[in-house]
Design an enzyme around this catalytic site. Structure first.
Site, PDB file in Angstrom:
ATOM      1  N   LYS A 543       0.849  -1.208   0.000  1.00  0.00           N
ATOM      2  CA  LYS A 543       0.000   0.000   0.000  1.00  0.00           C
ATOM      3  C   LYS A 543       0.880   1.252   0.000  1.00  0.00           C
ATOM      4  O   LYS A 543       2.088   1.177   0.232  1.00  0.00           O
ATOM      5  CB  LYS A 543      -0.902  -0.021   1.229  1.00  0.00           C
ATOM      6  CG  LYS A 543      -0.156   0.129   2.552  1.00  0.00           C
ATOM      7  CD  LYS A 543      -1.076  -0.130   3.727  1.00  0.00           C
ATOM      8  CE  LYS A 543      -0.300  -0.007   5.032  1.00  0.00           C
ATOM      9  NZ  LYS A 543      -1.046  -0.578   6.155  1.00  0.00           N
ATOM     10  N   ARG A 641      -9.863   0.074  15.448  1.00  0.00           N
ATOM     11  CA  ARG A 641      -9.948   0.731  14.147  1.00  0.00           C
ATOM     12  C   ARG A 641     -10.942  -0.060  13.320  1.00  0.00           C
ATOM     13  O   ARG A 641     -11.878  -0.627  13.867  1.00  0.00           O
ATOM     14  CB  ARG A 641      -8.548   0.752  13.513  1.00  0.00           C
ATOM     15  CG  ARG A 641      -8.232   2.006  12.743  1.00  0.00           C
ATOM     16  CD  ARG A 641      -6.784   2.029  12.278  1.00  0.00           C
ATOM     17  NE  ARG A 641      -6.461   0.866  11.461  1.00  0.00           N
ATOM     18  CZ  ARG A 641      -5.261   0.644  10.935  1.00  0.00           C
ATOM     19  NH1 ARG A 641      -4.281   1.497  11.151  1.00  0.00           N
ATOM     20  NH2 ARG A 641      -5.034  -0.426  10.202  1.00  0.00           N
ATOM     21  N   TYR A 769      18.313  31.568   5.715  1.00  0.00           N
ATOM     22  CA  TYR A 769      17.253  32.498   6.117  1.00  0.00           C
ATOM     23  C   TYR A 769      17.226  32.691   7.627  1.00  0.00           C
ATOM     24  O   TYR A 769      17.402  31.718   8.384  1.00  0.00           O
ATOM     25  CB  TYR A 769      15.888  31.943   5.711  1.00  0.00           C
ATOM     26  CG  TYR A 769      15.590  32.074   4.233  1.00  0.00           C
ATOM     27  CD1 TYR A 769      15.510  33.330   3.625  1.00  0.00           C
ATOM     28  CD2 TYR A 769      15.372  30.940   3.460  1.00  0.00           C
ATOM     29  CE1 TYR A 769      15.219  33.432   2.269  1.00  0.00           C
ATOM     30  CE2 TYR A 769      15.075  31.040   2.110  1.00  0.00           C
ATOM     31  CZ  TYR A 769      15.003  32.295   1.525  1.00  0.00           C
ATOM     32  OH  TYR A 769      14.716  32.400   0.193  1.00  0.00           O
ATOM     33  N   MET A 817      13.750  26.167   0.500  1.00  0.00           N
ATOM     34  CA  MET A 817      12.868  25.333  -0.312  1.00  0.00           C
ATOM     35  C   MET A 817      13.662  24.330  -1.144  1.00  0.00           C
ATOM     36  O   MET A 817      13.310  23.165  -1.228  1.00  0.00           O
ATOM     37  CB  MET A 817      12.012  26.207  -1.230  1.00  0.00           C
ATOM     38  CG  MET A 817      10.933  25.417  -1.942  1.00  0.00           C
ATOM     39  SD  MET A 817       9.960  26.408  -3.059  1.00  0.00           S
ATOM     40  CE  MET A 817       8.979  27.375  -1.934  1.00  0.00           C
TER      41      MET A 817
HETATM   42  C1  LIG Z   1      -0.204  -1.574   6.793  1.00  0.00           C
HETATM   43  C2  LIG Z   1      -0.762  -2.802   7.258  1.00  0.00           C
HETATM   44  C3  LIG Z   1       0.048  -3.929   7.472  1.00  0.00           C
HETATM   45  C4  LIG Z   1       1.550  -3.892   7.351  1.00  0.00           C
HETATM   46  O1  LIG Z   1       2.109  -3.298   8.498  1.00  0.00           O
HETATM   47  P1  LIG Z   1       3.669  -3.221   8.779  1.00  0.00           P
HETATM   48  O2  LIG Z   1       3.805  -2.692  10.141  1.00  0.00           O
HETATM   49  O3  LIG Z   1       4.225  -2.277   7.773  1.00  0.00           O
HETATM   50  O4  LIG Z   1       4.215  -4.564   8.612  1.00  0.00           O
HETATM   51  C5  LIG Z   1      -0.564  -5.115   7.809  1.00  0.00           C
HETATM   52  N1  LIG Z   1      -1.918  -5.189   7.956  1.00  0.00           N
HETATM   53  C6  LIG Z   1      -2.725  -4.128   7.789  1.00  0.00           C
HETATM   54  C7  LIG Z   1      -4.184  -4.261   8.001  1.00  0.00           C
HETATM   55  C8  LIG Z   1      -2.180  -2.893   7.449  1.00  0.00           C
HETATM   56  O5  LIG Z   1      -2.983  -1.842   7.294  1.00  0.00           O
END
Ligand SMILES: *Cc1c(COP(=O)(O)O)cnc(C)c1O
Length: 874
Positions: A543, A641, A769, A817
């Protein structure tokens, strides 16, 4: 005027003056242009479309369709010292010393100029069209005509009229023929080129539909080519391939004269038979009318090139070059660099360099050749880099075809790059299914490819075919496998040869860049795989663009090294992977809208069910779409969550049981503190297992049951269940403060820049700056072309150190920047252009993502996905 004086005053050599040159007068006449201000230069050597190009006597053409701001590009080009500008609107910058020609449509002006020049010089135009083998056909035609005439072979670097026109200023007055590559870069362009250049003869040796960019479908491709036989006068000639279904399909509608070439199948005007495809030459007998020629050969390799060579003979005949002479020309011809060029490889192997360009069709044609020369007991190697241009219709399917074909033809199939990896994947899938014995290896760069080949020890008799698109730079691989280094001169892209061996550097336009090393990711994934028992599936979390590393690269690499499932955050991320040809199962971890369900079913994506309502929405949409939606159900066991509470799960599943259009494949939960609270994690897993047990008792079966993120995967095998979902750890960063990463897992992200200026400041001199820093003594500082626009955060905290010459140098003053300053008083010999590392290793020193995250008071995840995303990736 005295010629030496011309050479003295103008930035041309005498040799240049032998070329046509672009004269201001011609340009104004042909293109109906207007002068803006006083002209300075009257003669130009070449056109350029690139405002960054530096060279003498260049005319910069400011296309309206160009990217970015036209006025800025003009200013840039003038700054780089061009001699003239062709543009649509008056430049707003100072044009002193530069000739400016205005034309309503600069692109059309170029075409008009080209047309005008060919007429003015009275040169006959021969055009090579069709989809593959054009460059070789062009060379063969020029060679055959060259027996009797002076010929200019106008080789181009790409498709379309602009590329073609760029090649015209190299024409010489006195050339009787020009042979050009006529290929369109968009529908309708062929017709424009026909009108402008009025070719006397057109050759169409092949039309393939495997690769249809920029066209939508095969019909469009053929329609575009059809203009060549319908839009030209009746006394002109077209040469078609009798054996090529698409080429010969143009015959009935042809308004021109037509002649045909063929191999083995009677009916063609020029017919080759008894064709012998040998590794370093192509032999054949030839028949034309009552003439026979036996035992002829050419060093052009492959049947696809032989058709082009036969067509060249017909062009020769058309202009009274006897067949015997044409055949001699074909015998003497050398293949072009990177176009099926046979070279001596290491240890007596035969190297075929086909690295100049590649699309699906030309790659399949090259594989046909490999199959034809395959001899029992000798090994064949096929090395494939990414192809030219992607994202078109049929591209991914084409890559798959290549992979399946490669595994049947080659004993060893090596791919290099992420597109080519699609072919590797297809090859593996096929090999798995039918037990083929080929070795398939997905390499990550030229070095990796060469090393793999070296380890396999090339032998006399081995044939190594190397193919790839122009940007894949596969000549680097060829260069490393040559027996004689002198043969490097035969490789394509000599102008880029300097960096043949060096590490890749981005254009100077980007002084700061990230290097991501897929080979390390591969190693990490393999290491991770070894930590898991065989029944545990590795779901690679890619992701957020694979935590900033590049999702497509990461997905391919993970799948080729032991991952069996992918996870992304959204539908959009999943689609990016599908478009890239990744057909592995993908779980969308977060929300998927009801409106996307149909697409999810079509694309075989897996969605997350997190409560009754989401399940009902999915069921409704899936029923409407008439398909089955694959789901994993998410249970909240203490993360608070997304997910249904453990206590609700049984109730929700009672409803799920009757939802006919949902295919519940898996169930999962997510740990909230696997990195620092083993007790809480233990509670979570116990509660999750209780839910799963109860559901099983109620008759639910799950193919996948999973909980562990990186930290959970590291913490204990008890948490692996039958699937794990690591993200961060795959990228070589430790998620946990409690355990070290296993041996073999390393970071793969390096951020680099170079020193822009070094200077010595007296005591008390401010830096940056706000004057927040003042030198105390004489101090040497270096300015770096990197700032918060690149992800070097300014506040509230920033980097403390960077690495120069393998030593730590502190950042001083505020980060701007696009610039910042470091103190290098303690490091001797720092100079402009020296490499600087902001994250990663240099010499013995390293700055890790972890350390940077601590400086910024955040976690490595956030540094990767929100601090650095604007950095160009290499
Ligand atoms: C992002 C995510 C993971 C991976 O987590 P890491 O700490 O990067 O290994 C696994 N499961 C879910 C549901 C996630 O959102």
């Amino acid at each position: 005027m005295h010629p030496i004086r011309i050479a003295y005053f103008l930035p041309f050599s005498l040799d240049d003056i032998l070329f046509v040159m672009i004269s201001l007068y011609d340009l104004l006449t042909a293109a109906n242009g207007q002068l803006f201000g006083e002209p300075v230069a009257h003669l130009f050597k070449d056109f350029t479309l690139d405002p960054e190009q530096v060279g003498d006597a260049l005319l910069y053409v400011a296309l309206r369709s160009g990217q970015g701001d036209v006025q800025r590009s003009i200013e840039q080009a003038i700054h780089n010292g061009i001699a003239g500008v062709l543009c649509a609107e008056p430049p707003t910058c100072d044009t002193d010393g530069v000739t400016v020609v205005m034309s309503r449509d600069p692109q059309k002006a170029l075409l008009d100029w080209g047309s005008y020049i060919l007429k003015k010089l009275d040169v006959k135009t021969i055009a090579v069209a069709g989809t593959i083998a054009r460059a070789t056909t062009l060379a063969a035609t020029a060679q055959v005509l060259g027996r009797r005439y002076t010929v200019y072979p106008a080789h181009t670097a790409g498709d379309g009229q602009l590329q073609l026109i760029m090649a015209l200023p190299r024409l010489r007055p006195g050339n009787q023929f020009i042979v050009m590559d006529m290929s369109s870069s968009r529908p309708g362009e062929m017709r424009q080129m026909i009108q402008a250049f009025e070719p006397d003869v057109v050759l169409i040796p092949h039309i393939h539909c495997n690769f249809t960019r920029p066209f939508e479908n095969c019909d469009q491709v053929i329609q575009e080519q059809a203009a060549l036989v319908t839009e030209r006068p009746a006394d002109s000639l077209t040469i078609l391939n009798y054996d090529d279904d698409y080429s010969i399909s143009l015959l009935p509608q042809a308004k021109t004269q037509v002649q045909t070439v063929g191999i083995d199948r009677f009916g063609a005007d020029v017919l080759a038979f008894n064709v012998l495809i040998a590794p370093n030459r192509t032999g054949f007998d030839l028949r034309y009318e009552s003439e026979r020629f036996l035992g002829r050969w050419t060093s052009l390799l492959g049947k696809h090139n032989l058709y082009g060579a036969l067509a060249a003979l017909l062009v020769g005949l058309h202009y009274d070059v006897p067949l015997s002479e044409g055949l001699r020309a074909l015998t003497n011809i050398r293949p072009l660099p990177g176009q099926m060029n046979a070279l001596d490889g290491l240890n007596g192997s035969l190297l075929i360099d086909d690295s100049e360009r590649a699309d699906v069709s030309s790659t399949l044609a090259a594989l046909d050749w490999l199959q034809a020369v395959k001899v029992r007991g000798q090994r064949t190697f096929f090395v494939l880099g990414d192809l030219d241009a992607n994202g078109s219709n049929g591209y991914v399917a084409g890559l798959r075809d290549i992979g399946e074909r490669a595994v049947q033809v080659a004993d060893v199939f090596i791919t290099q790059g992420t597109d080519a990896a699609v072919a590797a994947q297809a090859a593996r899938d096929l090999a798995l299914n039918n037990g083929a014995s080929s070795t398939v290896h997905a390499a990550y760069g030229a070095q990796d490819t060469v090393q793999t080949l070296t380890e396999m020890r090339l032998n006399p008799g081995d044939v190594v075919l190397v193919k790839g698109g122009s940007t894949a730079r596969m000549e680097q691989v060829v260069g490393a496998l040559l027996e004689n280094t002198a043969d490097r001169e035969q490789l394509p892209r000599q102008d880029l040869a300097d960096n043949l061996a060096g590490t890749p550097r981005p254009l100077p336009l980007r002084p700061s860049w990230a290097e991501v090393q897929p080979e390390i990711l591969a190693q990490n994934v393999r290491t991770l795989r070894q930590m898991l028992s065989p029944e545990v599936t590795l779901m690679a979390v890619v992701k957020a663009n694979a935590y900033g590393h590049g999702a497509i690269m990461a997905a391919h690499t993970a799948l080729l090294n032991g991952a069996g499932y992918l996870a992304v955050a959204s539908m959009a991320e999943a689609m990016e992977l599908r478009h890239a040809g990744i057909n592995a199962p993908i779980l969308i971890l977060s929300y998927t809208p009801e409106s996307a369900v149909q697409q999810a079913i079509q694309q075989e994506l897996t969605v997350t069910v997190f409560d009754l309502e989401s399940a009902q929405q999915y069921q409704r949409a899936a029923a409407l779409a008439g398909g089955k939606l694959r789901c994993h159900v998410k249970v909240d066991t203490g993360m608070g969550r997304l997910g249904m509470l453990a206590d609700d799960a049984i109730r929700v599943f009672r409803h799920l049981a009757v939802m006919q259009n949902l295919d519940i494949e898996g169930i999962f939960t997510h740990f909230s503190a696997a990195d620092d609270d083993p007790d809480h994690t233990q509670d979570q897993i116990s509660s999750f297992k209780r839910v799963v047990r109860a559901l099983r008792a109620g008759g639910f079966q799950f193919k996948y049951i999973h909980a562990a993120n990186s930290a959970g995967t590291l913490l204990s095998p008890d948490l692996h269940l039958n699937m794990v979902r690591p993200g961060l750890m795959m990228y070589g960063v430790n998620p946990s403060s409690m355990q070290p990463l296993p041996e073999g897992i390393a970071p793969m992200f390096t951020w680099k820049t170079t020193v822009l200026q070094v200077k010595r400041l007296p005591p008390g001199h401010p830096v940056g700056y706000g004057n927040t820093y003042r030198t105390r003594t004489n101090e040497t500082i270096a300015i770096l072309p990197v700032g918060y626009a690149d992800g070097l955060r300014r506040s509230p905290r920033t980097w403390r150190y960077v690495l120069v010459h393998g030593q730590r140098a502190p950042l001083i003053g505020r980060v701007s920047m696009e610039k910042c300053a470091i103190s290098v008083s303690h490091i001797s010999g720092v100079a402009n252009g020296d490499e600087v590392v902001l994250i990663g290793q240099q010499g013995e020193e390293a700055i890790t993502l972890d350390e940077v995250a601590r400086w910024l008071e955040t976690i490595p995840y956030e540094v990767l996905v929100s601090v650095l995303p604007r950095l160009p990736r290499l």
